[in-house]
Motif scaffolding. Sequence first.
Motif, short mmCIF file in Angstrom:
data_model
loop_
_atom_site.label_atom_id
_atom_site.label_comp_id
_atom_site.label_asym_id
_atom_site.label_seq_id
_atom_site.Cartn_x
_atom_site.Cartn_y
_atom_site.Cartn_z
N VAL A 113 0.82 -1.12 0.01
CA VAL A 113 0.03 0.02 0.14
C VAL A 113 0.91 1.27 0.09
CG1 VAL A 113 -1.64 1.18 1.54
CG2 VAL A 113 -1.96 -1.10 1.19
N PHE A 114 2.05 1.15 0.72
CA PHE A 114 2.82 2.40 0.83
C PHE A 114 3.38 2.41 -0.41
CE2 PHE A 114 7.00 4.07 1.72
CZ PHE A 114 6.50 5.24 2.36
N ASN A 115 3.92 1.58 -1.15
CA ASN A 115 4.62 1.67 -2.48
C ASN A 115 3.49 2.29 -3.55
OD1 ASN A 115 7.03 1.13 -1.87
ND2 ASN A 115 7.03 -1.12 -2.15
N LYS A 116 2.18 1.55 -3.36
CA LYS A 116 1.45 2.10 -4.32
C LYS A 116 0.73 3.55 -4.40
CE LYS A 116 -1.90 0.52 -7.46
NZ LYS A 116 -1.72 0.09 -8.60
N TYR A 117 0.47 3.79 -3.08
CA TYR A 117 -0.14 5.11 -2.84
C TYR A 117 0.66 6.30 -2.28
CZ TYR A 117 -4.19 2.35 -3.65
OH TYR A 117 -5.22 1.61 -4.15
N PHE A 118 1.53 5.99 -1.45
CA PHE A 118 2.59 7.02 -0.74
C PHE A 118 4.03 7.18 -1.33
CE2 PHE A 118 -0.59 5.66 2.48
CZ PHE A 118 -1.31 6.66 2.73
N LYS A 119 4.32 6.31 -2.13
CA LYS A 119 5.80 6.25 -2.47
C LYS A 119 5.95 7.64 -3.28
CE LYS A 119 9.64 3.79 -4.30
NZ LYS A 119 10.20 2.57 -5.24
N LYS A 120 5.29 7.86 -4.28
CA LYS A 120 5.33 8.74 -5.56
C LYS A 120 5.17 10.34 -4.65
CE LYS A 120 4.51 6.33 -9.74
NZ LYS A 120 3.70 6.23 -10.86
N PRO A 121 4.07 10.26 -3.97
CA PRO A 121 4.02 11.86 -3.34
C PRO A 121 4.95 11.99 -2.30
CG PRO A 121 1.83 10.59 -3.18
CD PRO A 121 2.79 9.65 -3.55
N LEU A 122 5.36 10.99 -1.70
CA LEU A 122 6.52 11.26 -0.53
C LEU A 122 7.74 11.59 -1.21
CD1 LEU A 122 5.65 8.74 2.40
CD2 LEU A 122 5.57 11.26 2.49
N GLY A 123 7.80 10.78 -2.35
CA GLY A 123 9.27 10.88 -3.22
C GLY A 123 9.18 12.43 -3.79
N LYS A 124 8.18 12.98 -4.39
CA LYS A 124 8.19 14.10 -4.80
C LYS A 124 8.22 15.26 -3.90
CE LYS A 124 4.87 13.31 -8.77
NZ LYS A 124 3.55 13.60 -9.28
N MET A 125 7.69 15.07 -2.76
CA MET A 125 7.75 15.87 -1.44
C MET A 125 9.22 15.83 -1.15
SD MET A 125 5.83 16.24 2.12
CE MET A 125 6.55 14.70 2.98
N LEU A 126 10.00 14.81 -0.80
CA LEU A 126 11.29 14.55 -0.60
C LEU A 126 11.99 15.44 -1.63
CD1 LEU A 126 11.49 11.22 1.00
CD2 LEU A 126 11.63 13.24 2.30
N ASP A 127 11.87 15.02 -2.94
CA ASP A 127 12.70 15.73 -3.92
C ASP A 127 12.82 17.17 -3.87
OD1 ASP A 127 13.63 13.24 -4.83
OD2 ASP A 127 12.31 13.22 -6.34
N SER A 128 11.18 17.64 -3.91
CA SER A 128 10.98 18.96 -3.49
C SER A 128 11.78 19.81 -2.57
CB SER A 128 9.60 19.54 -3.63
OG SER A 128 9.11 19.04 -2.56
N ARG A 129 11.82 19.23 -1.39
CA ARG A 129 12.40 19.29 -0.35
C ARG A 129 13.94 19.36 -0.31
NH1 ARG A 129 10.48 21.20 4.78
NH2 ARG A 129 11.73 20.32 6.43
N LYS A 130 14.57 18.66 -1.13
CA LYS A 130 15.75 18.27 -1.34
C LYS A 130 16.41 19.38 -2.23
CE LYS A 130 19.16 15.02 -2.98
NZ LYS A 130 19.46 13.55 -3.60
N LYS A 131 15.25 19.81 -3.38
CA LYS A 131 15.78 20.76 -4.12
C LYS A 131 15.79 22.17 -3.58
CE LYS A 131 14.25 18.42 -8.46
NZ LYS A 131 13.09 18.60 -9.38
N LYS A 132 14.54 22.18 -2.70
CA LYS A 132 14.59 23.62 -1.86
C LYS A 132 15.80 23.83 -0.84
CE LYS A 132 11.46 26.34 0.64
NZ LYS A 132 12.01 26.95 1.82
N ILE A 133 16.25 22.67 -0.29
CA ILE A 133 17.46 22.82 0.64
C ILE A 133 18.60 23.10 -0.31
CG2 ILE A 133 18.80 21.30 2.01
CD1 ILE A 133 16.40 20.22 3.28
N THR A 134 18.96 22.42 -1.39
CA THR A 134 19.87 22.69 -2.16
C THR A 134 19.95 24.14 -2.81
OG1 THR A 134 19.80 20.21 -2.98
CG2 THR A 134 21.06 21.87 -4.38
#
Length: 154
Positions: free
Chosen positions: A14-35
């Motif tokens: 369930v986590f991989n199906k529904y939460f992985k992409k939004p959380l990944g996007k959020m982590l990527d955007s956060r990483k980009k913002k921090i960078t």
Amino acid sequence: MFWQIINFFILVFVFNKYFKKPLGKMLDSRKKKITSDLSQAEDTKKAAIELQKESEEILRKAKIEANEILKTAEKKADERREAILDEAKTQREKIIKTAEMEAIKMKSDAKEMLQEEVKVLAVKLAETLIKEKINSKIESTLIDEFIDEVGEEK
């Protein structure tokens, strides 16, 4: 335990199906913002260092300019002092010359006054001497005449 393992795999699915992409996007955007924030902070730090160097350069130039202004002011003050001293010397010399001229004039006037007074005294002395001689001649003449007259009457 079996059910817990199955439950765990279901949660992972369930986590991989529904939460992985939004959380990944959020982590990527956060990483980009921090960078981007880190790179922006680095750029700001570089700009601050450059501004600090510029301000130090401006301060150094201001100190040099202040020293030049101070030297110029001291030079002008020395020139003004010399001019004032020269003017004072000139005035002193004029005053001394004027005083010498006045002293010479006063001496000359006093000499003239003394000469006039000596002349007056000489005239008075001459008058007195002449009067005395005249008086003595008159007296001796009168005495001689009187004697002659007295001698003839006898």
